[in-house]
Design an enzyme around this catalytic site. Structure first.
Site, PDB file in Angstrom:
ATOM      1  N   ASP A   1       0.881  -1.159   0.000  1.00 21.83           N
ATOM      2  CA  ASP A   1       0.000   0.000   0.000  1.00 21.83           C
ATOM      3  C   ASP A   1       0.927   1.221   0.000  1.00 21.83           C
ATOM      4  O   ASP A   1       2.118   1.130   0.341  1.00 21.83           O
ATOM      5  CB  ASP A   1      -0.932  -0.001   1.214  1.00 21.83           C
ATOM      6  CG  ASP A   1      -2.122   0.955   0.994  1.00 21.83           C
ATOM      7  OD1 ASP A   1      -2.069   1.774   0.051  1.00 21.83           O
ATOM      8  OD2 ASP A   1      -3.087   0.888   1.768  1.00 21.83           O
TER       9      ASP A   1
HETATM   10  C1  BGC Z   1      -4.962   3.337   0.036  1.00 24.47           C
HETATM   11  C2  BGC Z   1      -5.048   2.324  -1.094  1.00 24.47           C
HETATM   12  C3  BGC Z   1      -4.860   3.011  -2.411  1.00 24.47           C
HETATM   13  C4  BGC Z   1      -3.536   3.740  -2.420  1.00 24.47           C
HETATM   14  C5  BGC Z   1      -3.240   4.480  -3.706  1.00 24.47           C
HETATM   15  C6  BGC Z   1      -3.723   4.214  -0.061  1.00 24.47           C
HETATM   16  O1  BGC Z   1      -3.834   5.279   0.821  1.00 24.47           O
HETATM   17  O2  BGC Z   1      -4.981   2.674   1.276  1.00 24.47           O
HETATM   18  O3  BGC Z   1      -6.278   1.652  -1.038  1.00 24.47           O
HETATM   19  O4  BGC Z   1      -4.958   2.098  -3.462  1.00 24.47           O
HETATM   20  O5  BGC Z   1      -3.538   4.692  -1.369  1.00 24.47           O
HETATM   21  O6  BGC Z   1      -4.065   5.592  -3.836  1.00 24.47           O
END
Ligand code: BGC
Length: 754
Positions: A229
C-alpha cells in the site's frame, strides 16, 4: 520478451530499482533493455487516474470517469454475474486509459460499523466477500488488465492504520480475515495483491514472510506480484525477503540503495531480488501482450450500467406497503441528498465523475416536488427548512426523505466515533413523519446507522453509496420500475454498543486486540440471540417468496465427500422479482466455540409470479470445517450439522441435518493432568480407564453409598458430576499397593499412546 534473459542483463542497481515505483503511479523502465514502464491506478469502483498532481487520498483531480456503486452496495447485490459485468466495464476503461492494474477490490472484513473505509469494503462475512471479490477480479481481468486485491490483511480500522497491530489468533485470521483473499486467489488469481499498512500480531504486513509467502504463495498458490500500500514499507530489505515485490510509490532511491547494500553485504540473496523483478515483469508483459489503447470507452453506456447495478444493490429494509409509489401520485422529495446525492466516499477511491444523476433529475416528468430539508455543508436543518419540508410533506400523498451520512462523517483515513446520523437529519425525518403518515426514508451511507425514527416511518430504502447514477436507480425502485433485490451484507445493530468489537475496537495505542475472535457480525448476534435492527442477509421485495422441499444428497457423508443441497424457491406474490437464497451451516455439537450458523452458499434467482425454481448448492469439507490450530489445517469434527436455507440469517425457512464423519484422527495428548470428563467423552479412552474407574468408584463409594443419608447427600449423578473435573493424577494418588501403582502407570502409558 525473455524475462529471465533480460533480468540476467540487468545490473543489481537496476534490479533493485525495479522493486519500487518510478513515481506515484508507474513502475520503472529500463530503456536499454526494452523494459517499459506501466501505470496502476485506483480503484476499486471506477478509475481515479491522475494525469497531473498526484496523491493517494483523493485530494487532487483525476481524469473524468464513471463512478460505479461502492463495495458496500455491490456486495448487497449478492449477484456474482452482475459484479462480473461491473468488473468487465472497469477492465475495459483500464484498456482505454492504458492502465496495467486497477487497485481493487478492497475486501477487508467489516469488524465494526465505525471503520471509516467500510463503504469501500464488502461484508462482515468472509464467504460473501470472497465470492464477490472473485467475480469482480474475473470480470476486470477478462479484459487483459490486472487487479490488486487489498489490503492484505486484517486492515479493519483506519485509526492509526499505518502503525497499529491487528492482534488476532490464527483461527480468527484463517476463518474471518483471510478467506476473502484466499477465495479470490484460488478462484480468480488476481494479477497483484496489495499488502496492508498495519502490522499483524506485531509484524508489518509489508515484511511478513508468513503472510506474503507461506500463506499467500505456498498455501494458496498466488502467482502474481505483491505491491505495498502507498507508504506501507518500514524495513524494505526485510520486505523483499518476506515476499513484498514492489514498493509503491517511489522510494526516492533510498530503499533501492538499501536493497543493493544488503545484497552486497550478503544479507539478502540476490536470487530473491531477481524473483521479485521477474514477477513484476511477468505481469507487465501480460499487459503489453494484449494492450489495446484504441479500445473505445463509452461512458454513457457505463453510466447506465452503473444505474442498473445500483438498482440491484439497494436494500428495501422496511415497507408497510407504501412502496412502490404510483406514477400519478403527488410525491415530495425532501432532503438535499435528493438533488445532490452522496454516492461515493472520500479518499483514494474518490472518482471525478463525468456526470451524475440525482433523484430530482431522474423524477423529471413525474408529480414530484422538492424541499431542501437540511444543509449538508452546514450540517443543520433550520426552522425554515423544516417548515418548508413539513409543508411539502403535507401537500403530498407520500413524502420521501433522502438522508444519510455527509462526506465528513465517513472517509478513508479516519474512523467514525459513533453510529448516529446528523441530528439535523433525524429531526427532519421526525418532523416529516409527523406531518405525513406515508413517509419513506432513502439512505445514503457507507456503513450502518442508528435509526431512532424507525417505527415512525412507513418504508426505508438503503441506497448505500450507489455510484453516480444513484438517483436514477432510486427513482426506478421507488416507482416500481425495478423491484428491489439487494440484501444486507452486514448486520445493522440497534446501537453501536451491541457490536461485538465495541469494547476493543481501535485498540490501546498501537495494539488492536481482536478479542471477539471469530464472533464477528451475525456470528456474534446469533450466538447471543440478540435483537438487531436488521439482520445480515435481510432485504425485502415488492413480491414475496417461499422456500420448500429441501433435499440433501445424503444424510451421512465423510469429510472427503461433497454434499448437494437442493431447495425450491417460489414467487408467491404478484410481481416478478429476485430472491437471494442463502444457505447456512451450523455445527450442532462441537468441542470448539463455533457460530450458530455461517453462510456457505447463496444464489440470486429471478422468478415470475407463481414461478418455482430449484436451486442447488454443492458443499465440500470447507463448508463444515473450522481452522484447527493443532493440525494447522481445516478440520471437521464428526457429528451432526444443520443445513439451513432462508431469506436472511434470521429468516430461515427450511432446514435439515446431516452427519459428517471425519477421516482425520487427531492426536489426543492425554497426560496425568487429563480430566475424567474428557476421557469419558472418548470411547477409546473409556476402554483404557475402565479398571481405574471401577477402582475409584469403590474407593470413593460412588454408587455404593454407605448409608441412606450418604446416598441422599451425594447421588450417583452428583458423584459422577463432581468427578468430571478430577484429573487422573487425583485418582492415582489413591493408589496404595505397588500393584495398583503399576496398573495406573500402565494405564497412563496406554492413554498417552492413543
Ligand atoms: C490506500 C489504497 C490506495 C492507495 C493508492 C492508499 O492510501 O490505502 O487503497 O490504493 O492509497 O491511492
Amino acid at each position: 520478451m525473455n524475462i529471465k534473459e533480460v533480468i540476467s542483463q540487468m545490473t543489481l542497481e537496476e534490479k533493485a530499482g525495479m522493486c519500487s515505483g518510478l513515481d506515484f503511479w508507474h513502475t520503472k523502465a529500463v530503456e536499454r533493455l526494452g523494459v517499459e514502464s506501466v501505470m496502476v491506478s485506483d480503484g476499486p469502483h471506477g478509475l481515479r487516474k491522475q494525469d497531473q498532481e498526484v496523491d493517494h487520498l483523493g485530494i487532487n483531480d483525476s481524469i473524468k470517469a464513471v463512478c460505479m456503486p461502492a463495495g458496500c452496495a455491490t456486495a448487497a447485490s449478492f449477484d456474482r454475474a452482475l459484479i462480473g459485468r461491473m468488473g468487465e466495464s472497469i477492465g475495459n476503461s483500464c484498456q482505454h486509459e492504458q492502465l496495467c492494474v486497477v487497485l481493487g477490490p478492497a475486501v477487508n472484513i467489516k469488524r465494526s460499523p465505525l471503520c471509516g473505509r467500510n463503504f469501500e469494503y464488502l461484508s462482515e462475512d468472509p464467504y460473501l466477500a470472497g465470492e464477490m471479490a472473485a467475480a469482480y477480479i474475473n470480470g476486470v481481468q477478462s479484459k487483459n488488465v490486472g487487479t490488486s486485491i487489498k489490503h492484505f490483511a486484517a486492515n479493519n480500522q483506519e485509526h492509526r492504520r499505518m502503525s497499529s497491530s491487528s492482534n488476532a489468533d490464527e483461527r480468527t485470521l484463517r476463518e474471518i480475515y483471510f478467506p476473502a483473499f484466499e477465495t479470490a486467489v484460488k478462484k480468480a488469481q488476481p494479477w497483484t495483491v496489495m499488502c496492508s499498512y498495519n502490522r499483524i500480531n506485531g509484524v508489518y504486513s509489508s515484511e511478513n514472510p508468513w503472510l506474503l509467502t507461506d500463506v499467500l504463495r505456498k498455501e494458496w498458490g498466488f502467482k502474481g506480484y505483491v505491491m505495498s500500500d502507498w507508504g506501507a514499507v518500514s524495513d524494505r530489505v526485510a520486505g523483499v525477503a518476506a515476499g513484498l515485490d514492489l514498493e509503491m510509490p517511489a522510494s526516492g532511491g533510498i530503499n533501492d540503495k538499501k536493497i543493493v547494500e544488503a545484497v552486497r553485504a550478503g544479507e539478502l540473496d540476490e536470487a530473491v531480488v531477481d524473483q521479485a523483478v521477474e514477477r513484476i515483469l511477468t505481469i507487465n508483459e501480460k499487459y503489453f501482450a494484449n494492450a489495446k489503447p484504441d479500445t473505445p470507452w463509452d461512458k454513457e453506456a457505463d453510466h447506465l450500467l452503473s444505474a442498473e447495478i445500483a438498482g440491484e444493490c439497494m436494500v428495501l429494509l422496511k415497507n408497510n406497503g407504501v412502496l412502490p409509489l404510483h406514477k400519478e401520485d403527488k410525491v415530495a422529495f425532501i432532503g438535499e441528498f435528493a438533488s445532490k446525492p452522496r454516492f461515493q466516499g472520500g479518499g483514494s477511491s474518490h472518482i471525478n465523475c463525468f456526470k451524475t444523476t440525482s433523484a430530482v433529475e431522474a423524477a423529471e416528468g413525474l408529480n414530484v416536488t422538492y424541499a431542501q430539508g437540511y444543509s449538508v455543508a452546514k450540517d443543520e436543518a433550520t426552522d425554515e427548512m423544516i417548515a418548508e419540508a413539513v409543508a411539502a410533506a403535507k401537500a403530498a400523498k407520500v413524502a420521501v426523505v433522502f438522508a444519510g451520512l455527509p462526506d465528513s462523517y465517513e472517509s478513508e483515513g479516519y474512523d467514525r466515533t459513533h453510529m448516529a446520523m446528523p441530528a439535523s437529519q433525524n429531526a427532519l425525518i421526525e418532523a416529516v413523519a409527523a406531518a405525513n403518515p406515508n413517509t419513506v426514508v432513502v439512505l445514503h451511507n457507507g456503513s450502518p446507522v442508528e435509526m431512532p425514527w424507525i417505527d415512525k416511518v412507513s418504508a426505508v430504502l438503503e441506497a448505500y453509496l450507489g455510484g453516480q447514477a444513484v438517483g436514477l436507480a432510486t427513482v426506478r425502485i421507488l416507482f416500481g420500475d425495478v423491484n428491489p433485490s439487494g440484501h444486507l451484507a452486514e448486520t445493522f445493530p440497534v446501537k453501536l454498543q451491541d457490536n461485538p468489537s465495541y469494547l476493543y475496537y481501535g485498540g490501546e495505542a498501537d495494539e488492536a486486540d481482536y478479542r471477539e475472535g471469530v464472533f464477528v457480525g451475525y456470528r456474534y448476534y446469533d450466538k447471543k440471540d440478540m435483537n438487531v435492527l436488521f439482520p445480515f442477509g435481510h432485504g425485502l421485495s415488492y413480491t414475496t417468496f417461499a422456500y420448500s422441499n429441501l433435499r440433501v444428497s445424503s444424510k451421512e457423508i465423510t469429510d472427503q465427500d461433497t454434499l448437494t443441497v437442493t431447495v425450491t424457491a417460489t414467487n408467491t406474490g404478484k410481481a416478478a422479482g429476485k430472491t437471494v437464497v442463502q444457505l447456512y451451516i451450523g455445527d450442532k455439537e462441537s468441542t470448539v466455540l463455533r457460530p450458530v450458523r455461517e453462510l456457505k452458499g447463496f444464489e440470486k434467482v429471478e422468478l415470475q409470479p407463481g414461478e418455482s425454481k430449484d436451486v442447488t448448492f454443492t458443499l465440500d469439507k470447507r463448508a463444515f470445517a473450522y481452522w484447527n490450530t493443532q493440525l494447522g489445517d481445516w478440520h471437521v469434527e464428526t457429528g451432526e450439522f444443520t443445513i439451513e436455507v432462508g431469506q436472511s440469517s434470521r429468516a430461515i425457512e427450511v432446514c435439515d441435518t446431516v452427519t459428517v464423519n471425519s477421516t482425520v484422527k487427531l492426536k489426543k495428548h492425554y497426560t496425568k493432568d487429563s480430566i475424567f470428563m474428557d476421557l469419558m467423552a472418548d470411547p477409546e479412552a473409556v476402554q483404557v480407564i475402565k479398571p481405574l474407574l471401577d477402582h475409584f468408584k469403590k474407593v470413593c463409594g460412588v454408587g455404593e453409598q454407605s448409608s441412606e443419608a450418604a446416598a441422599e447427600a451425594v447421588t450417583e449423578d452428583m458423584g459422577m458430576a463432581m468427578m468430571n473435573y478430577m484429573p487422573l493424577r487425583g485418582v492415582m494418588s489413591f493408589a496404595d499397593g505397588s500393584q495398583d501403582k503399576e496398573m495406573m502407570q500402565d494405564m497412563l502409558k496406554a492413554l498417552e499412546n492413543l
